[in-house]
Design a protein around this motif. Sequence first.
Motif, PDB file in Angstrom:
ATOM      1  N   VAL A  35      36.806 -48.415 -86.990  1.00  0.00           N
ATOM      2  CA  VAL A  35      35.909 -47.388 -87.519  1.00  0.00           C
ATOM      3  C   VAL A  35      34.565 -47.426 -86.795  1.00  0.00           C
ATOM      4  N   GLY A  36      34.214 -46.319 -86.167  1.00  0.00           N
ATOM      5  CA  GLY A  36      32.915 -46.192 -85.518  1.00  0.00           C
ATOM      6  C   GLY A  36      31.951 -45.393 -86.384  1.00  0.00           C
ATOM      7  N   GLU A  37      30.935 -44.792 -85.749  1.00  0.00           N
ATOM      8  CA  GLU A  37      29.909 -44.050 -86.498  1.00  0.00           C
ATOM      9  C   GLU A  37      30.243 -42.572 -86.634  1.00  0.00           C
ATOM     10  N   ALA A  38      30.332 -41.867 -85.496  1.00  0.00           N
ATOM     11  CA  ALA A  38      30.507 -40.413 -85.508  1.00  0.00           C
ATOM     12  C   ALA A  38      30.939 -39.958 -84.121  1.00  0.00           C
ATOM     13  N   LEU A  39      31.368 -38.709 -84.022  1.00  0.00           N
ATOM     14  CA  LEU A  39      31.739 -38.141 -82.729  1.00  0.00           C
ATOM     15  C   LEU A  39      30.497 -37.972 -81.857  1.00  0.00           C
ATOM     16  N   GLY A  40      30.661 -38.150 -80.541  1.00  0.00           N
ATOM     17  CA  GLY A  40      29.562 -37.964 -79.598  1.00  0.00           C
ATOM     18  C   GLY A  40      29.670 -36.633 -78.867  1.00  0.00           C
ATOM     19  N   LYS A  55      29.430 -35.839 -75.756  1.00  0.00           N
ATOM     20  CA  LYS A  55      30.194 -35.842 -74.506  1.00  0.00           C
ATOM     21  C   LYS A  55      31.646 -36.263 -74.714  1.00  0.00           C
ATOM     22  N   GLY A  56      31.955 -36.700 -75.943  1.00  0.00           N
ATOM     23  CA  GLY A  56      33.279 -37.254 -76.209  1.00  0.00           C
ATOM     24  C   GLY A  56      34.056 -36.478 -77.244  1.00  0.00           C
ATOM     25  N   GLY A  57      34.101 -37.011 -78.467  1.00  0.00           N
ATOM     26  CA  GLY A  57      34.915 -36.430 -79.524  1.00  0.00           C
ATOM     27  C   GLY A  57      34.552 -35.002 -79.884  1.00  0.00           C
ATOM     28  N   ARG A  58      33.313 -34.614 -79.695  1.00  0.00           N
ATOM     29  CA  ARG A  58      32.931 -33.220 -79.951  1.00  0.00           C
ATOM     30  C   ARG A  58      33.723 -32.274 -79.049  1.00  0.00           C
ATOM     31  N   LEU A  59      34.064 -32.740 -77.843  1.00  0.00           N
ATOM     32  CA  LEU A  59      34.757 -31.899 -76.868  1.00  0.00           C
ATOM     33  C   LEU A  59      36.274 -32.079 -76.879  1.00  0.00           C
ATOM     34  N   THR A  60      36.741 -33.237 -77.358  1.00  0.00           N
ATOM     35  CA  THR A  60      38.187 -33.501 -77.349  1.00  0.00           C
ATOM     36  C   THR A  60      38.817 -33.405 -78.734  1.00  0.00           C
ATOM     37  N   GLY A  61      38.029 -33.655 -79.787  1.00  0.00           N
ATOM     38  CA  GLY A  61      38.559 -33.710 -81.144  1.00  0.00           C
ATOM     39  C   GLY A  61      39.140 -35.061 -81.513  1.00  0.00           C
ATOM     40  N   ILE A  62      39.108 -36.003 -80.568  1.00  0.00           N
ATOM     41  CA  ILE A  62      39.716 -37.317 -80.779  1.00  0.00           C
ATOM     42  C   ILE A  62      38.636 -38.395 -80.728  1.00  0.00           C
ATOM     43  N   PRO A  63      38.503 -39.220 -81.765  1.00  0.00           N
ATOM     44  CA  PRO A  63      37.460 -40.258 -81.773  1.00  0.00           C
ATOM     45  C   PRO A  63      37.601 -41.227 -80.600  1.00  0.00           C
ATOM     46  N   PHE A  64      36.480 -41.702 -80.106  1.00  0.00           N
ATOM     47  CA  PHE A  64      36.431 -42.690 -79.022  1.00  0.00           C
ATOM     48  C   PHE A  64      37.219 -42.210 -77.792  1.00  0.00           C
ATOM     49  N   ALA A  70      32.991 -43.254 -89.373  1.00  0.00           N
ATOM     50  CA  ALA A  70      32.384 -43.203 -90.706  1.00  0.00           C
ATOM     51  C   ALA A  70      32.098 -41.756 -91.107  1.00  0.00           C
ATOM     52  N   PHE A  71      31.602 -40.964 -90.160  1.00  0.00           N
ATOM     53  CA  PHE A  71      31.364 -39.530 -90.351  1.00  0.00           C
ATOM     54  C   PHE A  71      32.163 -38.822 -89.265  1.00  0.00           C
ATOM     55  N   PRO A  72      33.217 -38.090 -89.626  1.00  0.00           N
ATOM     56  CA  PRO A  72      34.173 -37.619 -88.615  1.00  0.00           C
ATOM     57  C   PRO A  72      33.767 -36.339 -87.886  1.00  0.00           C
ATOM     58  N   PHE A  73      32.475 -36.019 -87.888  1.00  0.00           N
ATOM     59  CA  PHE A  73      31.976 -34.830 -87.211  1.00  0.00           C
ATOM     60  C   PHE A  73      30.895 -35.236 -86.205  1.00  0.00           C
ATOM     61  N   HIS A  74      30.198 -34.274 -85.617  1.00  0.00           N
ATOM     62  CA  HIS A  74      29.171 -34.602 -84.627  1.00  0.00           C
ATOM     63  C   HIS A  74      27.771 -34.317 -85.185  1.00  0.00           C
ATOM     64  N   PRO A  75      27.018 -35.369 -85.541  1.00  0.00           N
ATOM     65  CA  PRO A  75      25.632 -35.186 -85.967  1.00  0.00           C
ATOM     66  C   PRO A  75      24.695 -35.178 -84.759  1.00  0.00           C
ATOM     67  N   TYR A  76      23.747 -34.249 -84.745  1.00  0.00           N
ATOM     68  CA  TYR A  76      22.835 -34.134 -83.601  1.00  0.00           C
ATOM     69  C   TYR A  76      21.397 -33.940 -84.077  1.00  0.00           C
ATOM     70  N   GLN A  77      20.479 -34.112 -83.156  1.00  0.00           N
ATOM     71  CA  GLN A  77      19.055 -33.984 -83.473  1.00  0.00           C
ATOM     72  C   GLN A  77      18.672 -32.510 -83.645  1.00  0.00           C
ATOM     73  N   ASN A  96      23.032 -37.008 -79.676  1.00  0.00           N
ATOM     74  CA  ASN A  96      23.695 -37.737 -80.762  1.00  0.00           C
ATOM     75  C   ASN A  96      22.630 -38.307 -81.689  1.00  0.00           C
ATOM     76  N   ARG A  97      22.948 -38.396 -82.955  1.00  0.00           N
ATOM     77  CA  ARG A  97      22.105 -39.126 -83.900  1.00  0.00           C
ATOM     78  C   ARG A  97      23.009 -39.917 -84.824  1.00  0.00           C
ATOM     79  N   ALA A  98      22.444 -40.942 -85.425  1.00  0.00           N
ATOM     80  CA  ALA A  98      23.216 -41.743 -86.377  1.00  0.00           C
ATOM     81  C   ALA A  98      23.451 -40.927 -87.651  1.00  0.00           C
ATOM     82  N   PRO A  99      24.620 -41.008 -88.243  1.00  0.00           N
ATOM     83  CA  PRO A  99      24.860 -40.307 -89.510  1.00  0.00           C
ATOM     84  C   PRO A  99      24.017 -40.911 -90.631  1.00  0.00           C
ATOM     85  N   THR A 100      23.612 -40.061 -91.565  1.00  0.00           N
ATOM     86  CA  THR A 100      22.826 -40.516 -92.712  1.00  0.00           C
ATOM     87  C   THR A 100      23.735 -41.203 -93.731  1.00  0.00           C
ATOM     88  N   ALA A 101      23.100 -41.859 -94.702  1.00  0.00           N
ATOM     89  CA  ALA A 101      23.872 -42.512 -95.764  1.00  0.00           C
ATOM     90  C   ALA A 101      24.708 -41.490 -96.530  1.00  0.00           C
TER      91      ALA A 101
END
Length: 209
Positions: free
Chosen positions: A51-56, A58-67, A118-125, A132-137
């Motif tokens: 389990v990671g944090e969220a989609l990035g 350059k990565g999962g946001r473009l592929t749909g696949i985590p990591f 932890a958050f399966p979408f892409h959070p951004y500033q 990328n930004r860290a997901p909130t609680a």
Amino acid sequence: MISIKNFVDGLARRGSRPQTYNPYRNPDLTNNLYHYLVEIKQHCDQPVLLVGEALGFKGGRLTGIPFSCGDVFTRFNHPLLAELKSKLILSSRESENTATMVWEYLTEKQQTPLFWNAFPFHPYQVRRPKTNRAPTAKEIQQGSRYLQQLADIFQPTTIAGIGRKGQLAAQKAFPNHAIQRIRHPSFGGKREFIEGMNALFNANRLNHL
């Protein structure tokens, strides 16, 4: 038990929110995630769940696949990537450092864990979707039910967090599991990431002997 298709459809129904992008509104990326999860299910029984944090961006946001990122599907000779390559719809061959380091390790070791966030979408500033930004609680709390649904589908016996937030999210979602923390490979953490992954897979192998 929820099916993989229903799980993916549930992700697709969630609208994008301020400073959050849901790539699964795009049917191509929903397709990609579906095939990834189906291949994992067929490839290994009760995979290790990481389990990671969220989609990035350059990565999962473009592929749909985590990591993952578009580049890993042609760069690395891993059985899972080879199986997936012809089934995915990729609009970008972008390279992402984290995904590259992760699949370099997995290809060398020929391991196939199940990745989620932890958050399966892409959070951004604010007003900067290509960040990328860290997901909130609150976002991590929202992501907990998806994590639990995924575990219900795959029944992993071993769950670990990549990075502190990944570990904490997994611990909240699965309070009865001991959740190991593995150093995230970015920002100089590659060596500790490799050591942590080696220890995790060695322990998992011994538990299944």
